[in-house]
Design a protein around this motif. Structure first.
Motif, PDB file in Angstrom:
ATOM      1  N   TYR A 226      41.379 -82.648  23.746  1.00 13.19           N
ATOM      2  CA  TYR A 226      40.781 -81.885  24.838  1.00 13.19           C
ATOM      3  C   TYR A 226      41.599 -80.605  25.012  1.00 13.19           C
ATOM      4  CZ  TYR A 226      39.571 -86.754  26.047  1.00 13.19           C
ATOM      5  OH  TYR A 226      39.184 -88.070  26.016  1.00 13.19           O
TER       6      TYR A 226
ATOM      7  N   ILE B 225      38.901 -86.102  33.003  1.00 16.97           N
ATOM      8  CA  ILE B 225      39.559 -86.926  31.987  1.00 16.97           C
ATOM      9  C   ILE B 225      40.331 -88.066  32.638  1.00 16.97           C
ATOM     10  CG2 ILE B 225      41.317 -86.875  30.170  1.00 16.97           C
ATOM     11  CD1 ILE B 225      40.471 -83.883  29.772  1.00 16.97           C
TER      12      ILE B 225
ATOM     13  N   SER C 210      38.550 -80.171  35.453  1.00 15.52           N
ATOM     14  CA  SER C 210      38.389 -80.704  34.101  1.00 15.52           C
ATOM     15  C   SER C 210      39.387 -81.819  33.817  1.00 15.52           C
ATOM     16  CB  SER C 210      38.569 -79.574  33.077  1.00 15.52           C
ATOM     17  OG  SER C 210      37.554 -78.619  33.191  1.00 15.52           O
TER      18      SER C 210
ATOM     19  N   VAL D 286      35.956 -80.526  24.024  1.00  9.57           N
ATOM     20  CA  VAL D 286      36.004 -81.972  23.819  1.00  9.57           C
ATOM     21  C   VAL D 286      35.773 -82.251  22.339  1.00  9.57           C
ATOM     22  CG1 VAL D 286      35.020 -84.208  24.477  1.00  9.57           C
ATOM     23  CG2 VAL D 286      35.072 -82.326  26.141  1.00  9.57           C
TER      24      VAL D 286
ATOM     25  N   LEU E 271      36.226 -76.197  28.858  1.00  9.93           N
ATOM     26  CA  LEU E 271      36.773 -77.488  28.436  1.00  9.93           C
ATOM     27  C   LEU E 271      36.233 -77.814  27.059  1.00  9.93           C
ATOM     28  CD1 LEU E 271      38.221 -80.235  28.875  1.00  9.93           C
ATOM     29  CD2 LEU E 271      36.083 -81.049  29.939  1.00  9.93           C
TER      30      LEU E 271
ATOM     31  N   LEU F 232      45.748 -83.769  25.404  1.00  8.25           N
ATOM     32  CA  LEU F 232      45.103 -82.772  26.252  1.00  8.25           C
ATOM     33  C   LEU F 232      46.034 -81.574  26.360  1.00  8.25           C
ATOM     34  CD1 LEU F 232      43.297 -81.551  28.514  1.00  8.25           C
ATOM     35  CD2 LEU F 232      44.463 -83.089  30.122  1.00  8.25           C
TER      36      LEU F 232
END
Length: 382
Positions: A218, A118, A114, A238, A236, A199
């Motif tokens: 994220y 990104i 994941s 988003v 994940l 993230l």
């Protein structure tokens, strides 16, 4: 609607049942009810396992769901419809636990996969800030992507390291090495000020540490630790509007709007929202995840948080009384540097299951643990 040909009832389908629980519901209520619930799920487990930061222990409902699914598969009765129901239930439960819309949650296989998704789309020369000694699966995809400017700073300096040209801040909410919890409000404020994205790796935190959805763009989480699920159940999240920041080049058939009609050739229509980044789920992993996540919801993250932190605080206080200095902080993970060389053997002899990480002895408390586990550790060390 995903099309399958097998509609046999199974344990996997029953494990998926909690998916219709309203968002925000759950919680075990009184401490007595919590103890009764945990006893029902973990009553057969002996004491001494204080290592959830390495691997969470499955509750009884999860073991039963996996055994049922495995037995059916071995008997030539794999139930694909029930597998799909478990996948959907897992996604919905994870969305509720993290406080986001289910459309924001993609299925993943690993954290590194994941994060690589990104990293692959960041522009050449993009400035990325990570914490020193953070987990490799979060850090290395950026280090391995040519052309990025990767800055590694102490955890306490992550927020102050964000500058106008920073594209992304990537940090674990709780550190695997020693349990320290990142100052997420400060990181979010710095990122917002400078237009950077955030993230968060929630693998060591989701399940015991409440995370506000507005703290991250994220969120990646492998569920095999604090969410008590098998390896292979990974998620994940988003933020809405950020789909264009990720590459469709990694999409497989399961990322289609109708996967069962998109098995061959290019995918005509990717799924809406974050589902377009779905990795094909490992079915048995998600059979287990559906059951385990239902327990986390039933107990409620606030109750888990209070339980886990109380045990960790008891251990920190006991270690301090023994003249030891654990890493400070309010975390379910307790790390102790500088212990004598004889300490691991004494713990093992007492039946304590723990971890050693970069010079620290690491203990991690979760639902199945009691004060007796804390005292077992202290008696072995004292």
């Amino acid at each position: 609607m995903r099309r399958t040909t097998d509609t046999t009832d199974s344990t996997a389908a029953r494990a998926a049942a909690p998916a219709d629980r309203p968002e925000g519901s759950g919680g075990a209520g009184s401490p007595g009810r919590l103890r009764a619930l945990v006893e029902a799920e973990y009553g057969g487990i002996g004491g001494g396992y204080v290592n959830t930061a390495t691997l969470g222990l499955p509750p009884a409902r999860t073991a039963a769901a996996l055994r049922g699914a495995l037995d059916a598969w071995a008997a030539g009765r794999p139930d694909v419809a029930a597998y799909e129901a478990a996948v959907a239930a897992s996604r919905a439960a994870y969305a509720r636990i993290t406080g986001v819309a289910v459309e924001r949650v993609a299925l993943a296989g690993t954290v590194a996969g994941s994060v690589g998704l990104i990293a692959a789309q960041l522009p050449e020369g993009a400035d990325v800030v990570v914490a020193a000694d953070d987990f490799s699966s979060l850090v290395h995809p950026f280090a391995g992507r040519p052309g990025l400017s990767l800055r590694i700073v102490p955890l306490a300096e992550v927020a102050s390291a964000v500058r106008p040209d920073t594209a992304l801040v990537a940090v674990s909410a709780a550190q695997s090495l020693d349990g320290r919890v990142a100052d997420l409000p400060a990181i979010r404020a710095a990122a917002t000020e400078h237009g950077a994205r955030v993230l968060i790796d929630g693998t060591q935190s989701v399940g015991w540490l409440p995370l506000a959805p507005d703290m991250y763009d994220y969120l990646v989480c492998h569920a095999y630790k604090w969410l008590l699920s098998p390896h292979g159940a990974c998620f994940l999240t988003v933020r809405e509007g950020l789909e264009a920041t990720l590459s469709p080049a990694f999409a497989g058939w399961y990322a289609a709007d109708d996967p069962w009609e998109s098995c061959y050739g290019p995918i005509a229509d990717l799924a809406p929202g974050a589902r377009q980044f779905d990795a094909r789920p490992a079915y048995l992993s998600f059979v287990g995840a559906a059951a385990s996540l239902s327990l986390i919801e039933e107990v409620g993250v606030p109750a888990v948080n209070a339980h886990d932190l109380a045990l960790a605080a008891r251990l920190r206080a006991g270690l301090t009384a023994l003249g030891r200095t654990p890493v400070p902080g309010d975390s379910a993970i307790v790390a102790v540097p500088g212990m004598p060389a004889t300490a691991p053997a004494r713990l093992q002899q007492a039946g304590v299951r723990f971890a050693a990480r970069a010079g620290n002895l690491r203990f991690a408390f979760h639902l199945h643990n009691t004060e007796a586990d804390v005292d077992l550790v202290l008696n072995a060390l004292g």
